[in-house]
Design a protein around this motif. Sequence first.
Motif, short mmCIF file in Angstrom:
data_model
loop_
_atom_site.label_atom_id
_atom_site.label_comp_id
_atom_site.label_asym_id
_atom_site.label_seq_id
_atom_site.Cartn_x
_atom_site.Cartn_y
_atom_site.Cartn_z
N GLU A 74 0.77 -1.33 -0.01
CA GLU A 74 -0.07 -0.07 0.23
C GLU A 74 0.95 1.32 -0.15
O GLU A 74 0.76 2.24 -0.72
N PHE A 78 1.35 4.24 -2.87
CA PHE A 78 1.13 5.53 -2.60
C PHE A 78 2.06 6.54 -3.28
O PHE A 78 2.11 7.69 -3.92
N GLY A 252 -3.35 2.30 -1.73
CA GLY A 252 -2.38 3.25 -1.93
C GLY A 252 -2.39 4.40 -2.82
O GLY A 252 -2.41 5.51 -2.51
#
Length: 387
Positions: A74, A78, A252
């Motif tokens: 995740e 991001f 993310g």
Amino acid sequence: MGGELDADTRLVQDAILRLVNSTIQPRSAEYDANAQFPRANLTLLAEQGFMAMTAPVEYGGAGLSYLAQTVVVEALAFGCPATAVIYEVHNSLHTEAVWRYGTDAQKANWIPKLSDGTAIGAFALTEAEAGSDAADLSSMAYPVAGGYRLTGRKMFISSAGEAERYLVFARLPATAGREGITAFMVDRDTPGVSFGRPLEKMGLHASKTAEMVLEDVFVAVGDRLGSEGQGYEIALTLLDGGRIGIAAQACGMLAAALARSRRYAMERKQFGQPISRFEGVQFKLADMATDLYAARLMTYEAARRRNDRDIRVRAAMAKVFASEAVVRHALAAIQVHGGYGYIRDYGVERILRDGKVTEIYEGTSEVMRLIIASSLLHSTEEALWKV
Ligand SMILES: Cc1cc2nc3c(=O)[nH]c(=O)nc-3n(C[C@H](O)[C@H](O)[C@H](O)COP(=O)(O)OP(=O)(O)OC[C@H]3O[C@@H](n4cnc5c(N)ncnc54)[C@H](O)[C@@H]3O)c2cc1C
């Protein structure tokens, strides 16, 4: 936002977020623009102990939980969604295959290299004519003295040509459907292995995707993973975890869409005030935050229950929810940014380009709904109260 993490997982999350914010996110746009495979990120992740995270310590893995690996995927998504998918395939679909199904010798030989960054692992199931219906694959494994000879073409293979090791699924002669499908570990440099040119994709430009061609490739018996005919079961078990990883990837990117939109809405002024004061903008942010919360809860819960009997349906629910949420909210993030959202420098159009594929790979949204509906229709009404 999205459920409590235990102290160990929180430490892992803090460490990966530090790495993402300091190093991985800042160079992500450049990797995307140049379609450059992020080898340096993978080396860094290996150096800091993030590879082979769930593999047992005695074989050189980090021995951490599935949830810990999920929060790493995740956080990577991001900052750099292409790195996240390469990492996810390496860990969930390749390294996990070795520690779940390998013999002691296979684990001892392969896991240290998958852990220290010497080898990136890939997963080769899909074929041009066998996507959602992967059991219809036609790559062949002909038994010969000491091993097998593999012939076939694998389509859409992530990290094709870049990864050093491939988990390849092929069929034994005179078999059909799931029966006879067998898993093999193949080195990139084996004679007879070649790769097509990288496919020009809508997004995830830094993650190479290409065809893998196998022409009379010799694989020793010792490089077969699991027993003859066990391949399809292996593929499905790995995909249960892989889909949790794709849900985490979507979370993310959704977190990135929310963070960028929130920041922009507070800075951008129109009609003499920040656009965050307008209800029409606030509602978009509120819906993003709500769906991120729900997607995370489902994804983390699926990760916690990786080894439960009903994981297939939990993973399918998390994947379909999170992937459709990121596509919906990537469009909303572009809208919050107005004309700037349509411009590459602002980084939100990339969330749409990178996010769309989470509705497709490792099982499409339609296939996820088939899994969920089948479970629903084969269980009792009382089961609706048991989550
Ligand atoms: C960027 C990228 C990376 C990938 N990486 C890998 C990889 O590393 N390894 C690997 O093995 N594969 C990989 N894939 C392949 C991916 O998993 C497949 O593309 C996916 O499973 C869908 O198969 P397909 O593309 O053949 O579509 P199809 O199966 O042809 O589906 C076409 C459409 O028909 C729908 N459909 C099909 N069957 C049904 C049904 N029964 N009911 C309702 N709708 C249905 C689908 O949902 C879809 O909308 C990758 C794909 C992409 C795009």
